[in-house]
Design an enzyme around this catalytic site. Structure first.
Site, PDB file in Angstrom:
ATOM      1  N   ASP A 164     110.283 -19.581 -80.339  1.00  8.44           N
ATOM      2  CA  ASP A 164     110.556 -19.564 -78.905  1.00  8.44           C
ATOM      3  C   ASP A 164     110.827 -18.147 -78.404  1.00  8.44           C
ATOM      4  O   ASP A 164     111.070 -17.220 -79.192  1.00  8.44           O
ATOM      5  CB  ASP A 164     111.742 -20.474 -78.589  1.00  8.44           C
ATOM      6  CG  ASP A 164     111.645 -21.107 -77.208  1.00  8.44           C
ATOM      7  OD1 ASP A 164     110.872 -20.601 -76.365  1.00  8.44           O
ATOM      8  OD2 ASP A 164     112.343 -22.118 -76.971  1.00  8.44           O
ATOM      9  N   ASP A 211     107.752 -26.664 -70.673  1.00  6.48           N
ATOM     10  CA  ASP A 211     109.014 -27.390 -70.823  1.00  6.48           C
ATOM     11  C   ASP A 211     109.041 -28.643 -69.962  1.00  6.48           C
ATOM     12  O   ASP A 211     109.954 -29.451 -70.078  1.00  6.48           O
ATOM     13  CB  ASP A 211     110.197 -26.492 -70.436  1.00  6.48           C
ATOM     14  CG  ASP A 211     110.570 -25.511 -71.539  1.00  6.48           C
ATOM     15  OD1 ASP A 211     110.110 -25.692 -72.676  1.00  6.48           O
ATOM     16  OD2 ASP A 211     111.319 -24.555 -71.258  1.00  6.48           O
TER      17      ASP A 211
END
Length: 786
Positions: A474, A544
Site C-alpha cells: 500500500d 477503495d
C-alpha cells in the site's frame, strides 16, 4: 517487423494490422509519415508527405536555403525548441554556455537485442530499433528506441539522452515520445477521478491549443491516469479509428495534446517537466520511461484488447503470466484496526468453509498500531493483538488450508514510530519547516540508499517470518515538502524521478528474491494504477470503493487500458462503507467477478442464506476463472449512456463467453431488450443464465405472491425463511447460432412489469444483474450460417 529502405531512407514498423512509417528527410530530420491501418510500402514516399512549396507568412524557415521547410509545420518524431518549431517540445536542454537551442539530425541506426535499462520497468524485448540523432555542435546525442510486437499490434517507444560535453548539461524536459499527425476532428478520451471514484471515462473534442493532463503528486495518481486514447468523433466500441497511448511509469507525468494553427495534432508524454531539473554529467546518459502505443481501425474495444494482450504477454512478471489468481478474503472492512488472533481465525475458518483460498491480514498487525497515527516503519508484530507472533498465526491459517498474505506500507513512516525516532532524516521533509502530513504520516526518502536497504531487509524479514504467498503493498499519501537529505543542492531537481527509480530498485530486488509471491499494488485504492507497477506486481487494488454500482464506472474506465487479470475486486458488505448504498449480494459478486475476485466483509455475521449464496458464487468463479481473468473483455453498453451496463468476456478460441448484464434502476413497465453478441466462432450455442438467488425480503409485502405459503411480513417465520431459503430467479435457456446472436441478437426475458411474476420474467431490482453463459454445442461443429 522492422524494415529499413536504404534507397529511400524510410523506416517501416509493421504489426499484423498497423503500419508506422518514418523518413530521414533531406535535412536529416526524422520525419513522421504515417501511423494507421496496415498499408503497402508506397512506391513514392512523397505521395504521403505534407510539404509546403513556399514559406508561410510569419513563419520561420529552417535555414536560408529552405524557404518552404518550416519545422512548425512538419510531422516530427522528436521535437526541440529554438529552430522554428513552436509547438510543445519533446526535450528541452540547457548547455554549459547557457544556450537552449538544439537541432537533432540523423546520425545512425541499429537493431539491438534484449534491450534493458537498470531499475527501469520495460516490457520484454527481442529486437529493438535504435535511431541515434545528434547535435554535433552541442555534443549531445538523442537515441530513439522502437520495439514492435506484431502479434498484439503494439509499438513501444523510449528516448535516451547522452552528454558528450566536458561539463554537465541540464535536462529540463525529457518526454518519452512525440507523434504528429493531421487532425481529423479527433476526440481525446482520458481517465479522470479522485479517491474512491478513480478512472472515470472523459471525452473531449480537440480544438486549437494545448490540452494537458498530468500528476505532480509524486505518483501517477487517481486524478488522471497516464493513459489516453485519440479517436474519431464517430468511433464507438466496435467502429472507427482509435489510437492509444500508455506510459510505463509510476511518478509525476505529463501528457500534452496540441492542435496547431494549421490543424496538426501533436501528442507527447513522459516524465512531468514541472519541478524536474536533471544535471547530466559528461559521458553519461538519461533514459526516459517507455510508452506503449496501439492503433485500431475497428473501435475502442479492439484498441483495448491490444493493450490487454500486450500487458498479459509481455509486461507482467513471467512467473505470474496466465496463472490462476487466488480468491482472497481481506479483513479490513470486517475489523479495521480492531482485531485479535481469535477474530482473525474465526474469519479464516469461515472463509475456508466458503471456498476462499487466501487470507490477507490487513493494516494494524505491527508495532503498537491501533489507529493510523503510529508505527509505520516498525515492521514487527503487535504482540497485544497477536501474542504468539505472525509466524504462529500464519501457520494456523495455513493449517486450515488457506494461503496466507499480509499488508505492508513500506514507503511510509509514522512520526510516532521507533524508526522515525532513530532516523528522522530518513523522512521526506524540509529542514526547519513544519511538515505537512497525509493520513497522519510522512514518507520515507527512497532516494536515500540506506532507506532502500532498510525496506529491502525489513520486508524480507516479514515475508520470511510470516511465510506469505501474497503481499498487498500500500501507499496512502502523496508527496509534499519535497527535499532529500541524501541529495546535494544541485540534485534536488532530480528528486521525484530518483524516488520512483528507488522504488523500482526495491521492487526489482524483492520480486527477484521472491518470484513465487503474488504482489498486489495498492495506493489508497487506485492512486498508482499504472504499467510501471504492473511490471513488478501483476494486479492492482482498483479502488477503495467496493460499492458495486460505483465499481461499474471504475472498472469500465480501468479496462480501457488494463486487462481483467490486473483488476482486483472485492465483494463487500450489505451496505457500502463508501457511499452507504445497498446493492444485492449477487450484483456485488457479478461486478467483482470480472477480474480478480476477493471478499472483504465480516464473514462471521453472514446469514445461512448469505453463506449458501457465496459458496455458489465461489464455485462458479472457480469453474470460469480463466475466462474471467484472461478472457477478451468487451464493453457492449455503458451506464454512462443509459440504464444498463453490459460486459462480455470471450474465450481465446471464441467458443465460450460470459455476459454480464447490470441495471441501474428498475424501470416501470419496460420494453423487451436484445443484446448483440459478436465475435464467436461459427456454430450452435447454448445460452443459459447463471443460477441466481434472491432473498425473499426483496419482495417486501408481495412475498405471498412469490411463495406457495402465506407469511406475515417481518414476523418470526418470515425472518427464519428469509435467512435460509434460496429463492431461485428466472431460468434462461436458448439455443442460437453465432450469426443469430450477432444479427438477430439475444432476446432476454422481459423485465418485471408490475402485473405478475413467473419463471419467464426477469426480476431485476435497483442495481440488479445477471450473468449468462454462452457455450458452443460440441455435437454440431459444422453449423451453417443462419
Amino acid at each position: 517487423m522492422i524494415h529499413f529502405d536504404e534507397e529511400q531512407n524510410i523506416f517501416y514498423l509493421e504489426t499484423k494490422e498497423t503500419s508506422y512509417i518514418m523518413l530521414i528527410n533531406q535535412y536529416k530530420h526524422l520525419e513522421h509519415i504515417y501511423y494507421g491501418q496496415r498499408i503497402k510500402h508506397p512506391k513514392d514516399i512523397n505521395a504521403l508527405k505534407m510539404d509546403y512549396e513556399f514559406e508561410l507568412g510569419s513563419a520561420t524557415s529552417y535555414n536560408k536555403d529552405s524557404k518552404g521547410y518550416m519545422l512548425n509545420h512538419k510531422l516530427l518524431e522528436v521535437s526541440s525548441y529554438g529552430k522554428g518549431d513552436y509547438r510543445e517540445p519533446t526535450v528541452h536542454i540547457e548547455l554549459p554556455d547557457g544556450t537552449r537551442t538544439l537541432d537533432f539530425t540523423y546520425k545512425s541506426h541499429e537493431i539491438v537485442h534484449n534491450h534493458t535499462v537498470k531499475n527501469m520497468p520495460l516490457s520484454d524485448k527481442d529486437e529493438t530499433l535504435k535511431i541515434t540523432l545528434e547535435d554535433s555542435l552541442a555534443k549531445v546525442d538523442l537515441c530513439l528506441y522502437y520495439s514492435v510486437y506484431e502479434d498484439v499490434n503494439i509499438i513501444t517507444r523510449q528516448l535516451e539522452i547522452i552528454n558528450h560535453q566536458e561539463e554537465d548539461i541540464i535536462i529540463d524536459k525529457a518526454l518519452s515520445m512525440n507523434l504528429d499527425m493531421l487532425n481529423r476532428s479527433f476526440m481525446l478520451r482520458k481517465l479522470d477521478g479522485a479517491w474512491i471514484r478513480e478512472r472515470h471515462v472523459s471525452d473531449h473534442l480537440l480544438t486549437k491549443g494545448i490540452l494537458k493532463i498530468d500528476s505532480k503528486k509524486g505518483v501517477s495518481s487517481s486524478d488522471h491516469n497516464p493513459f489516453i486514447m485519440i479517436k474519431e468523433q464517430k468511433a464507438t466500441e466496435d467502429y472507427g479509428k482509435v489510437f492509444g497511448f500508455a506510459l510505463v511509469y509510476s511518478g509525476n507525468f505529463e501528457i500534452n495534446v496540441e492542435i496547431s494553427s494549421h490543424d496538426l495534432l501533436r501528442i507527447n508524454m513522459g516524465i512531468n517537466s514541472f519541478d524536474f531539473r536533471y544535471p547530466l554529467a559528461k559521458e553519461t546518459s538519461f533514459f526516459t520511461p517507455e510508452v506503449i502505443m496501439t492503433m485500431s481501425g475497428e473501435g475502442i474495444n479492439k484498441a483495448s484488447s491490444h493493450f490487454h494482450d500486450f500487458i498479459n504477454q509481455y509486461l507482467i512478471p513471467k512467473e505470474h503470466r496466465f496463472k490462476d489468481r487466488p480468491i482472497i478474503i481481506n479483513n479490513w472492512e470486517a475489523t479495521y484496526f480492531d482485531f485479535n488472533e481469535k477474530k482473525l481465525l474465526a474469519i479464516a475458518k469461515k472463509a475456508k468453509k466458503l471456498g476462499i483460498e487466501l487470507f490477507c491480514l490487513d493494516d494494524g498487525w505491527f508495532g503498537k498500531r491501533n489507529d493510523d497515527f503510529s508505527s509505520l516503519g516498525d515492521w514487527h508484530v503487535n504482540k497485544k493483538k497477536i501474542p504468539k507472533g505472525i509466524q504462529h498465526l500464519s501457520r494456523k491459517i495455513r493449517q486450515l488450508g488457506l494461503a496466507f498474505g499480509i499488508w505492508v506500507e513500506p514507503e511510509m513512516v509514522s512520526v510516532d514510530s521507533e524508526l522515525y525516532r532513530a532516523h528522522p532524516n530518513w523522512a521526506i521533509k524540509i529542514p526547519h519547516k513544519e511538515t505537512s502530513l497525509g493520513r497522519n504520516q510522512l514518507m520515507l526518502d527512497l532516494t536515500n540508499h540506506e532507506v532502500r536497504e532498510y525496506i529491502k531487509n525489513s520486508i524480507s524479514d516479514v515475508i520470511d517470518q510470516a511465510e506469505v504467498s501474497y503481499v498487498k503493498w500500500d501507499m496512502n499519501r502523496n508527496i509534499s515538502d519535497v527535499y532529500s537529505h541524501a541529495l546535494d543542492v544541485k540534485s534536488q531537481g532530480k528528486f521525484h524521478h530518483l524516488y520512483v527509480l528507488g522504488l523500482y530498485e526495491i521492487l526489482e530486488y524483492l520480486t527477484d528474491k521472491y518470484p513465487h509471491i503474488l504482489f498486489e499494488s495498492c495506493s489508497s485504492g487506485g492512486n498508482r494504477f499504472d504499467l510501471g507497477m504492473l511490471r513488478y506486481m501483476p494486479q492492482t487494488w482498483t479502488s477503495d470503493n467496493t460499492d458495486a454500482f460505483e465499481r461499474l464506472l471504475i472498472q469500465e474506465g480501468t479496462s480501457m487500458c488494463y486487462p481483467l487479470s490486473t483488476i482486483s475486486n472485492h465483494v463487500s458488505g450489505e451496505r457500502s462503507h463508501q457511499v452507504m448504498r445497498h446493492t444485492p449480494l449477487e450484483t456485488r459478486f457479478h461486478v467483482a467477478a470480472f477480474g480478480v475476485l476477493g471478499y472483504e466483509l465480516d464473514l462471521r455475521s453472514l446469514t445461512p442464506f448469505d453463506e449458501k449464496v457465496i459458496q455458489k458464487q465461489i464455485s462458479f468463479y472457480k469453474e470460469h476463472r480463466k475466462l474471467l481473468q484472461y478472457g477478451e473483455f468487451r464493453r457492449l453498453r455503458t451506464v454512462r449512456e443509459g440504464n444498463y451496463t453490459v460486459w462480455l468476456a470471450l474465450s481465446p478460441n471464441k467458443e465460450e463467453a460470459l455476459l454480464g448484464f447490470f441495471q441501474k434502476r428498475a424501470m416501470p413497465n419496460p420494453s423487451f431488450d436484445k443484446v448483440a453478441i459478436k465475435g464467436l466462432s461459427d456454430g450452435d450455442y447454448k445460452i443459459s443464465s447463471r443460477t441466481q438467488y434472491t432473498n425473499i425480503r426483496t419482495f417486501g409485502s408481495l412475498v405471498n405472491e412469490a411463495l406457495p405459503i402465506k407469511l406475515k411480513v417481518n414476523h418470526f417465520l418470515h425472518n427464519v425463511i428469509a435467512n435460509r431459503y434460496l429463492f431461485a430467479l428466472d431460468k434462461f435457456e436458448q439455443y442460437l447460432t453465432n450469426h443469430q446472436l450477432a444479427h438477430s441478437e439475444l432476446l432476454l426475458h422481459h423485465m418485471f412489469t408490475g402485473t405478475g411474476y413467473n419463471d419467464n420474467v426477469m426480476l431485476l431490482e435497483d442495481y440488479g444483474s445477471r450473468i449468462f453463459i454462452i457455450k458452443k454445442e460440441k455435437n454440431n461443429e459444422e453449423s451453417s450460417p443462419q
